[in-house]
Write a protein that holds these residues in place. Structure first.
Motif, PDB file in Angstrom:
ATOM      1  N   GLU A  89       0.822  -1.193   0.000  1.00  0.00           N
ATOM      2  CA  GLU A  89       0.000   0.000   0.000  1.00  0.00           C
ATOM      3  C   GLU A  89       0.862   1.250   0.000  1.00  0.00           C
ATOM      4  OE1 GLU A  89      -2.867  -0.165   3.136  1.00  0.00           O
ATOM      5  OE2 GLU A  89      -3.495  -2.177   2.581  1.00  0.00           O
ATOM      6  N   GLU A  90       2.160   1.086   0.076  1.00  0.00           N
ATOM      7  CA  GLU A  90       3.061   2.221   0.162  1.00  0.00           C
ATOM      8  C   GLU A  90       3.137   2.928  -1.196  1.00  0.00           C
ATOM      9  OE1 GLU A  90       7.593   3.166   1.622  1.00  0.00           O
ATOM     10  OE2 GLU A  90       7.031   1.125   1.182  1.00  0.00           O
ATOM     11  N   PRO A  91       2.855   4.227  -1.227  1.00  0.00           N
ATOM     12  CA  PRO A  91       2.909   4.950  -2.502  1.00  0.00           C
ATOM     13  C   PRO A  91       4.345   5.258  -2.919  1.00  0.00           C
ATOM     14  CG  PRO A  91       2.285   6.430  -0.737  1.00  0.00           C
ATOM     15  CD  PRO A  91       2.379   5.049  -0.145  1.00  0.00           C
ATOM     16  N   PHE A  92       4.540   5.432  -4.209  1.00  0.00           N
ATOM     17  CA  PHE A  92       5.831   5.827  -4.753  1.00  0.00           C
ATOM     18  C   PHE A  92       5.689   7.202  -5.383  1.00  0.00           C
ATOM     19  CE2 PHE A  92       6.573   1.393  -4.207  1.00  0.00           C
ATOM     20  CZ  PHE A  92       7.947   1.273  -4.034  1.00  0.00           C
ATOM     21  N   TYR A  93       6.773   7.980  -5.316  1.00  0.00           N
ATOM     22  CA  TYR A  93       6.775   9.327  -5.844  1.00  0.00           C
ATOM     23  C   TYR A  93       7.921   9.470  -6.834  1.00  0.00           C
ATOM     24  CZ  TYR A  93       3.782  10.026  -1.819  1.00  0.00           C
ATOM     25  OH  TYR A  93       2.773   9.925  -0.903  1.00  0.00           O
ATOM     26  N   GLU A  94       7.688  10.283  -7.860  1.00  0.00           N
ATOM     27  CA  GLU A  94       8.726  10.526  -8.855  1.00  0.00           C
ATOM     28  C   GLU A  94       9.491  11.788  -8.472  1.00  0.00           C
ATOM     29  OE1 GLU A  94       8.260  11.939 -13.199  1.00  0.00           O
ATOM     30  OE2 GLU A  94       8.214   9.741 -13.251  1.00  0.00           O
ATOM     31  N   VAL A  95      10.815  11.654  -8.385  1.00  0.00           N
ATOM     32  CA  VAL A  95      11.695  12.760  -8.022  1.00  0.00           C
ATOM     33  C   VAL A  95      12.678  12.954  -9.162  1.00  0.00           C
ATOM     34  CG1 VAL A  95      13.415  13.546  -6.347  1.00  0.00           C
ATOM     35  CG2 VAL A  95      11.474  12.183  -5.585  1.00  0.00           C
ATOM     36  N   THR A  96      12.967  14.204  -9.512  1.00  0.00           N
ATOM     37  CA  THR A  96      13.913  14.502 -10.584  1.00  0.00           C
ATOM     38  C   THR A  96      15.190  15.066  -9.974  1.00  0.00           C
ATOM     39  OG1 THR A  96      12.085  15.005 -12.082  1.00  0.00           O
ATOM     40  CG2 THR A  96      14.264  15.766 -12.727  1.00  0.00           C
ATOM     41  N   CYS A  97      16.317  14.490 -10.347  1.00  0.00           N
ATOM     42  CA  CYS A  97      17.621  14.957  -9.865  1.00  0.00           C
ATOM     43  C   CYS A  97      17.926  16.307 -10.521  1.00  0.00           C
ATOM     44  CB  CYS A  97      18.700  13.933 -10.206  1.00  0.00           C
ATOM     45  SG  CYS A  97      20.366  14.455  -9.717  1.00  0.00           S
ATOM     46  N   LYS A 103      14.947  10.891 -13.621  1.00  0.00           N
ATOM     47  CA  LYS A 103      13.717  10.735 -12.837  1.00  0.00           C
ATOM     48  C   LYS A 103      13.822   9.434 -12.049  1.00  0.00           C
ATOM     49  CE  LYS A 103      10.830  13.426 -15.839  1.00  0.00           C
ATOM     50  NZ  LYS A 103       9.605  13.560 -16.584  1.00  0.00           N
ATOM     51  N   ILE A 104      13.541   9.532 -10.743  1.00  0.00           N
ATOM     52  CA  ILE A 104      13.707   8.408  -9.831  1.00  0.00           C
ATOM     53  C   ILE A 104      12.386   8.180  -9.104  1.00  0.00           C
ATOM     54  CG2 ILE A 104      15.050   7.492  -7.896  1.00  0.00           C
ATOM     55  CD1 ILE A 104      17.062   9.819  -8.544  1.00  0.00           C
ATOM     56  N   ASN A 105      11.952   6.953  -9.014  1.00  0.00           N
ATOM     57  CA  ASN A 105      10.772   6.609  -8.216  1.00  0.00           C
ATOM     58  C   ASN A 105      11.241   6.209  -6.831  1.00  0.00           C
ATOM     59  OD1 ASN A 105       8.790   6.997 -10.202  1.00  0.00           O
ATOM     60  ND2 ASN A 105       9.247   5.020 -11.107  1.00  0.00           N
ATOM     61  N   VAL A 106      10.724   6.903  -5.827  1.00  0.00           N
ATOM     62  CA  VAL A 106      11.132   6.615  -4.451  1.00  0.00           C
ATOM     63  C   VAL A 106       9.898   6.384  -3.590  1.00  0.00           C
ATOM     64  CG1 VAL A 106      13.308   7.887  -4.576  1.00  0.00           C
ATOM     65  CG2 VAL A 106      11.247   9.071  -3.871  1.00  0.00           C
ATOM     66  N   SER A 107      10.068   5.559  -2.595  1.00  0.00           N
ATOM     67  CA  SER A 107       8.958   5.262  -1.689  1.00  0.00           C
ATOM     68  C   SER A 107       8.815   6.388  -0.671  1.00  0.00           C
ATOM     69  CB  SER A 107       9.206   3.938  -0.971  1.00  0.00           C
ATOM     70  OG  SER A 107      10.291   4.064  -0.083  1.00  0.00           O
ATOM     71  N   GLU A 108       7.705   6.363   0.007  1.00  0.00           N
ATOM     72  CA  GLU A 108       7.444   7.372   1.027  1.00  0.00           C
ATOM     73  C   GLU A 108       8.468   7.267   2.155  1.00  0.00           C
ATOM     74  OE1 GLU A 108       3.703   8.993   3.718  1.00  0.00           O
ATOM     75  OE2 GLU A 108       3.428   7.271   2.409  1.00  0.00           O
ATOM     76  N   LEU A 111      11.555   9.128   1.215  1.00  0.00           N
ATOM     77  CA  LEU A 111      11.339  10.574   1.331  1.00  0.00           C
ATOM     78  C   LEU A 111      11.415  11.024   2.782  1.00  0.00           C
ATOM     79  CD1 LEU A 111       8.386  11.233  -1.156  1.00  0.00           C
ATOM     80  CD2 LEU A 111      10.765  11.910  -1.435  1.00  0.00           C
ATOM     81  N   LEU A 112      10.851  10.237   3.664  1.00  0.00           N
ATOM     82  CA  LEU A 112      10.834  10.600   5.078  1.00  0.00           C
ATOM     83  C   LEU A 112      12.219  10.539   5.714  1.00  0.00           C
ATOM     84  CD1 LEU A 112       7.523   8.875   6.195  1.00  0.00           C
ATOM     85  CD2 LEU A 112       7.900  11.280   5.618  1.00  0.00           C
ATOM     86  N   GLU A 113      13.105   9.716   5.138  1.00  0.00           N
ATOM     87  CA  GLU A 113      14.481   9.676   5.653  1.00  0.00           C
ATOM     88  C   GLU A 113      15.191  10.996   5.384  1.00  0.00           C
ATOM     89  OE1 GLU A 113      16.564   6.281   4.115  1.00  0.00           O
ATOM     90  OE2 GLU A 113      15.063   4.892   4.891  1.00  0.00           O
ATOM     91  N   GLY A 114      14.760  11.710   4.342  1.00  0.00           N
ATOM     92  CA  GLY A 114      15.301  13.043   4.105  1.00  0.00           C
ATOM     93  C   GLY A 114      16.293  13.156   2.972  1.00  0.00           C
ATOM     94  N   GLU A 115      16.920  12.066   2.546  1.00  0.00           N
ATOM     95  CA  GLU A 115      17.876  12.175   1.453  1.00  0.00           C
ATOM     96  C   GLU A 115      18.103  10.818   0.795  1.00  0.00           C
ATOM     97  OE1 GLU A 115      21.362  13.720   3.429  1.00  0.00           O
ATOM     98  OE2 GLU A 115      22.209  11.726   3.620  1.00  0.00           O
ATOM     99  N   ILE A 116      18.600  10.905  -0.447  1.00  0.00           N
ATOM    100  CA  ILE A 116      18.954   9.712  -1.209  1.00  0.00           C
ATOM    101  C   ILE A 116      20.003  10.121  -2.237  1.00  0.00           C
ATOM    102  CG2 ILE A 116      17.125  10.068  -2.910  1.00  0.00           C
ATOM    103  CD1 ILE A 116      16.871   7.065  -3.197  1.00  0.00           C
ATOM    104  N   CYS A 121      23.989   9.842 -11.120  1.00  0.00           N
ATOM    105  CA  CYS A 121      25.180  10.678 -10.994  1.00  0.00           C
ATOM    106  C   CYS A 121      25.788  10.673  -9.592  1.00  0.00           C
ATOM    107  CB  CYS A 121      24.874  12.120 -11.406  1.00  0.00           C
ATOM    108  SG  CYS A 121      23.742  12.989 -10.296  1.00  0.00           S
ATOM    109  N   GLY A 122      25.096  10.098  -8.608  1.00  0.00           N
ATOM    110  CA  GLY A 122      25.623  10.030  -7.255  1.00  0.00           C
ATOM    111  C   GLY A 122      25.341  11.265  -6.414  1.00  0.00           C
ATOM    112  N   GLU A 123      24.744  12.298  -6.977  1.00  0.00           N
ATOM    113  CA  GLU A 123      24.423  13.531  -6.250  1.00  0.00           C
ATOM    114  C   GLU A 123      23.438  13.220  -5.127  1.00  0.00           C
ATOM    115  OE1 GLU A 123      24.558  17.566  -5.346  1.00  0.00           O
ATOM    116  OE2 GLU A 123      25.737  16.541  -6.895  1.00  0.00           O
TER     117      GLU A 123
END
Length: 155
Positions: A89-97, A103-108, A111-116, A121-123
């Protein structure tokens, strides 16, 4: 008794009456009997065609079952792995570097951890939610114990 036998019986009954063939009523009765006889033969032909068609459909169904077994039987274990994703049930969100535009799909949870780190590119991508809350609210995303959970977007 099948239809053709019943029609032959009725025809025999009318012939046994020795009716006058010149009377219009007898002509009508004979025409009706001839029509019923034709219909009975047409129905018999249709039944035979239906039986042939039914046999062919059964053969096609069996061939299709064989093909399905050949194609899908070996891969059943692979499809079972995908069943686990249906329960999530966990939603995924699209984030752009910002650096590379990936474009990266990340779980909630991520996002809550604060960084990835961007896998391209490793940024380091940082997620800041502080502007979503008032200064009075100090959200730790623990919505079950939160006093503001009725106004929270994280549920």
């Amino acid at each position: 008794m099948n239809l053709t036998e019943k029609i032959a019986y009725i025809k025999g009954l009318t012939e046994g009456l020795s009716l006058d063939e010149s009377k219009p009523e007898v002509k009508v009765i004979n025409a009706i009997i001839d029509l019923l006889d034709d219909i009975a033969y047409d129905v018999k032909d249709l039944e035979e065609l239906y039986d042939e068609l039914s046999e062919e459909v059964d053969e096609i169904d069996q061939d299709l079952a064989d093909v399905e077994d050949e194609l899908f039987d070996d891969d059943d274990e692979d499809y079972d792995d995908f069943d686990d994703f249906d329960d999530e049930e966990e939603p995924f969100y699209e984030v752009t570097c910002d650096s590379c535009g990936e474009k990266i799909n990340v779980s909630e949870d991520v996002l809550l951890e604060g960084e990835i780190n961007c896998p391209n590119c490793g940024e380091t991508l940082e997620f800041d939610f502080s502007d979503l809350f008032n200064d009075e609210e100090d959200c730790d995303f623990d919505c079950d114990s939160c006093d503001y959970k009725n106004n929270c977007d994280n549920e």
